[in-house]
Design a protein around this motif. Sequence first.
Motif, PDB file in Angstrom:
ATOM      1  N   GLN A 139       0.875  -0.867  -0.525  1.00 54.39           N
ATOM      2  CA  GLN A 139       0.067   0.034  -0.470  1.00 54.39           C
ATOM      3  C   GLN A 139       0.432   0.894  -0.050  1.00 54.39           C
ATOM      4  N   PHE A 146      -5.644  -1.159  -2.109  1.00 56.12           N
ATOM      5  CA  PHE A 146      -6.432  -2.141  -1.940  1.00 56.12           C
ATOM      6  C   PHE A 146      -8.252  -0.833  -1.739  1.00 56.12           C
ATOM      7  N   THR A 147      -9.290  -1.334  -2.070  1.00 58.08           N
ATOM      8  CA  THR A 147     -10.255   0.238  -1.505  1.00 58.08           C
ATOM      9  C   THR A 147      -9.850   0.001   0.082  1.00 58.08           C
ATOM     10  N   ASN A 148     -11.354   0.716   0.045  1.00 63.46           N
ATOM     11  CA  ASN A 148     -11.518   1.204   1.680  1.00 63.46           C
ATOM     12  C   ASN A 148     -10.253   1.962   2.727  1.00 63.46           C
ATOM     13  N   ILE A 149      -8.878   1.891   1.918  1.00 59.46           N
ATOM     14  CA  ILE A 149      -7.550   2.577   2.666  1.00 59.46           C
ATOM     15  C   ILE A 149      -7.491   3.770   1.426  1.00 59.46           C
ATOM     16  N   ASP A 161      -4.889  -2.338  10.409  1.00 60.20           N
ATOM     17  CA  ASP A 161      -6.248  -2.465   9.105  1.00 60.20           C
ATOM     18  C   ASP A 161      -5.937  -3.258   8.225  1.00 60.20           C
ATOM     19  N   PHE A 165      -7.626  -7.179   7.924  1.00 61.88           N
ATOM     20  CA  PHE A 165      -8.100  -7.793   6.873  1.00 61.88           C
ATOM     21  C   PHE A 165      -6.978  -8.847   7.061  1.00 61.88           C
ATOM     22  N   ILE A 178     -12.979  -4.897   2.833  1.00 60.50           N
ATOM     23  CA  ILE A 178     -10.899  -3.985   1.627  1.00 60.50           C
ATOM     24  C   ILE A 178     -11.130  -5.074   0.999  1.00 60.50           C
TER      25      ILE A 178
END
Length: 239
Positions: A139, A146-149, A161, A165, A178
């Motif tokens: 990341q 990644f989504t929602n990060i 987080d 995950f 996620i």
Amino acid sequence: MTRQDNFIYLTFALILLLLGTSLAQQFFDDSVPRLVQSAIIVTLLVAVWGVDSKDFVLRKTFIFPLAILFFSFFGAWLDDAGFDQLYLLLLLSFLISSALRTAKQVLFTGDIDGNKILGAICLYLLMGLIWAVLYTLVQLSFPGSFTNISSDSAWFTLFPDFIYFSFVTITTLGFGDISPQLPISRFLVYFEAIVGQFYMAILVASLVGSHMSNFGANHNTPTIMHTNTHKNNNAKDRR
């Protein structure tokens, strides 16, 4: 690690690591998680390499204050200097080496007892943490993996987080809150799921194999004793 190591220290250290990151993220600002994670990394280090010491508490406790301060200031300097990936790589190397040491002692070695079961749990937790560090590195290196990060968060904000995950992935729960977006992140996700499933299969095979070996040894011993006794009786009768 040696064969006499007690995995109870490592178990508590790993649980403390998971709980500490969650509590720090829930109740404190971004500065406190860094201190908590640094302190727990030191706890993990002492737990892995100091469990074979008889006077573990008396001989190791005094290093905690200095070690916590050192890792906290050193970690802050790395982040400020833009070397947070280096910090994560050091943590990743430590977790991988700990997992390898644990695996050598736990899997397919000797009888299964309570300590081996704790070691198997530790190895499972270490694998989840290893992938959490990998996800954090991806990341940071490729924002939007990644989504929602958040794409502009510091590593110590992302890490809790990704711990969540990672364990959702390794247990194949797949809540979907996620999800990976880039090919490299997708590879890591499905590879973790595969490793998690294979680990459970290998662990079960190891437990069953050890149980069957013990079962066969316990049942063969009376047979051998009975055969020897029968031979001795025949020899006496001939005399």
